[in-house]
Design a protein around this motif. Structure first.
Motif, PDB file in Angstrom:
ATOM      1  N   ASP A 116      84.793  78.680 103.540  1.00  0.00           N
ATOM      2  CA  ASP A 116      83.998  79.804 104.057  1.00  0.00           C
ATOM      3  C   ASP A 116      84.747  80.523 105.176  1.00  0.00           C
ATOM      4  OD1 ASP A 116      81.425  81.272 104.135  1.00  0.00           O
ATOM      5  OD2 ASP A 116      81.329  80.454 106.161  1.00  0.00           O
ATOM      6  N   LEU A 117      85.480  79.744 105.985  1.00  0.00           N
ATOM      7  CA  LEU A 117      86.302  80.336 107.046  1.00  0.00           C
ATOM      8  C   LEU A 117      87.327  81.295 106.445  1.00  0.00           C
ATOM      9  CD1 LEU A 117      87.280  80.399 110.040  1.00  0.00           C
ATOM     10  CD2 LEU A 117      88.770  78.480 109.462  1.00  0.00           C
ATOM     11  N   MET A 118      87.921  80.895 105.320  1.00  0.00           N
ATOM     12  CA  MET A 118      88.930  81.736 104.659  1.00  0.00           C
ATOM     13  C   MET A 118      88.297  82.964 103.988  1.00  0.00           C
ATOM     14  SD  MET A 118      91.741  80.035 105.200  1.00  0.00           S
ATOM     15  CE  MET A 118      90.975  79.473 106.717  1.00  0.00           C
ATOM     16  N   ASP A 119      87.135  82.763 103.396  1.00  0.00           N
ATOM     17  CA  ASP A 119      86.514  83.833 102.608  1.00  0.00           C
ATOM     18  C   ASP A 119      85.740  84.841 103.463  1.00  0.00           C
ATOM     19  OD1 ASP A 119      87.527  82.638 100.349  1.00  0.00           O
ATOM     20  OD2 ASP A 119      85.672  81.592  99.839  1.00  0.00           O
ATOM     21  N   ASN A 120      85.176  84.363 104.584  1.00  0.00           N
ATOM     22  CA  ASN A 120      84.361  85.229 105.451  1.00  0.00           C
ATOM     23  C   ASN A 120      84.841  85.068 106.888  1.00  0.00           C
ATOM     24  OD1 ASN A 120      82.303  85.896 103.288  1.00  0.00           O
ATOM     25  ND2 ASN A 120      82.102  83.673 103.369  1.00  0.00           N
ATOM     26  N   GLN A 134      96.077  85.359 101.043  1.00  0.00           N
ATOM     27  CA  GLN A 134      95.565  84.923  99.743  1.00  0.00           C
ATOM     28  C   GLN A 134      95.955  83.470  99.472  1.00  0.00           C
ATOM     29  OE1 GLN A 134      93.419  86.422  97.770  1.00  0.00           O
ATOM     30  NE2 GLN A 134      93.457  84.628  96.442  1.00  0.00           N
ATOM     31  N   GLU A 135      97.166  83.097  99.896  1.00  0.00           N
ATOM     32  CA  GLU A 135      97.630  81.712  99.669  1.00  0.00           C
ATOM     33  C   GLU A 135      96.793  80.714 100.475  1.00  0.00           C
ATOM     34  OE1 GLU A 135     101.412  84.262  99.170  1.00  0.00           O
ATOM     35  OE2 GLU A 135      99.618  84.261 100.430  1.00  0.00           O
ATOM     36  N   ALA A 136      96.419  81.092 101.689  1.00  0.00           N
ATOM     37  CA  ALA A 136      95.573  80.211 102.503  1.00  0.00           C
ATOM     38  C   ALA A 136      94.210  80.022 101.833  1.00  0.00           C
ATOM     39  CB  ALA A 136      95.401  80.793 103.912  1.00  0.00           C
ATOM     40  N   LYS A 137      93.685  81.100 101.263  1.00  0.00           N
ATOM     41  CA  LYS A 137      92.412  81.019 100.542  1.00  0.00           C
ATOM     42  C   LYS A 137      92.543  80.101  99.331  1.00  0.00           C
ATOM     43  CE  LYS A 137      90.768  85.636 101.881  1.00  0.00           C
ATOM     44  NZ  LYS A 137      90.341  86.969 101.411  1.00  0.00           N
ATOM     45  N   GLU A 138      93.668  80.215  98.610  1.00  0.00           N
ATOM     46  CA  GLU A 138      93.888  79.349  97.436  1.00  0.00           C
ATOM     47  C   GLU A 138      93.952  77.889  97.846  1.00  0.00           C
ATOM     48  OE1 GLU A 138      97.114  80.477  94.795  1.00  0.00           O
ATOM     49  OE2 GLU A 138      96.801  82.594  95.265  1.00  0.00           O
ATOM     50  N   LEU A 139      94.658  77.616  98.936  1.00  0.00           N
ATOM     51  CA  LEU A 139      94.793  76.226  99.395  1.00  0.00           C
ATOM     52  C   LEU A 139      93.442  75.661  99.841  1.00  0.00           C
ATOM     53  CD1 LEU A 139      98.184  76.523 101.302  1.00  0.00           C
ATOM     54  CD2 LEU A 139      97.752  75.068  99.304  1.00  0.00           C
TER      55      LEU A 139
END
Length: 205
Positions: free
Chosen positions: A31-35, A108-113
């Motif tokens: 959620d931190l990565m997405d929002n 985007q890579e951080a979100k994928e991880l």
């Protein structure tokens, strides 16, 4: 004497509490990565979950020290509790770095991880949930965790490679390299837990 003999479900229930807590932390990281609107607030919530995980680990070790008979080998109970605790530590460490380094927004890579970390935690939880039941199916979830860890390795390698190709600011390069590596290490810790589960399966086959 009978008071020293634990009911098996006590250890298994504590492990289930631990994996439920880990998944909650992993969901918050995703959620931190997405929002990315309140990184400090989300990181604080993850830290609270990490503290709760430390307490569950403490409860498991305390119970282990007081138990005369255990449902699994003592060293396996200790190793699994430590490995699960390590997963949450790395989730917390990952979130901390976004706050410490004043990251403007996740890549985007951080979100994928973060997504891979959540999926890995869910697979570990499914394996742990079977400890009191059908051991033979645990291996399926261990295979899932191994595959996810390999995917995280790939994403991390490609992300760092792109950093060195495109990032001109050495400070930003150092920051993001550490962030990617910390996120990837969380999946390594999931794999460590899966390896312990596999060992338990072999011993109890």
């Amino acid at each position: 004497m009978f008071g020293l003999i634990p009911k098996e479900e006590k250890f298994f229930a504590l492990f289930k509490d631990m994996t439920t807590n880990i998944i909650e932390g992993a969901k918050l990281l995703k959620d931190l990565m997405d929002n990315y609107d309140d990184p400090q607030g989300t990181q604080k919530r993850i830290k609270d979950i990490e503290h709760k995980g430390d307490q569950i680990t403490h409860d498991i070790i305390q119970k282990l020290n007081k138990s005369f008979v255990t449902p699994l080998d003592r060293e396996d109970i200790y190793a699994l509790s430590a490995a699960l605790d390590d997963i949450l530590d790395l989730i917390d460490a990952s979130a901390q770095r976004f706050v410490m380094y004043n990251v403007e927004k996740p890549t985007q890579e951080a979100k994928e991880l973060a997504f891979i970390i959540l999926k890995s935690c869910e697979s570990v939880a499914k394996g742990v949930a079977l400890l009191g039941g059908k051991f033979e199916h645990i291996a399926e979830y261990c295979v899932e965790v191994n595959a996810l860890e390999n995917e995280a390795d790939r994403v991390c390698r490609e992300a760092i490679s792109r950093l060195f190709d495109e990032e001109k600011d050495p400070i930003q390069l150092i920051k993001w390299k550490e962030i990617y590596e910390t996120l990837e290490r969380a999946t390594d810790k999931c794999e460590d837990a899966a390896n312990i589960l596999e060992s338990v399966v072999v011993k109890n086959a």
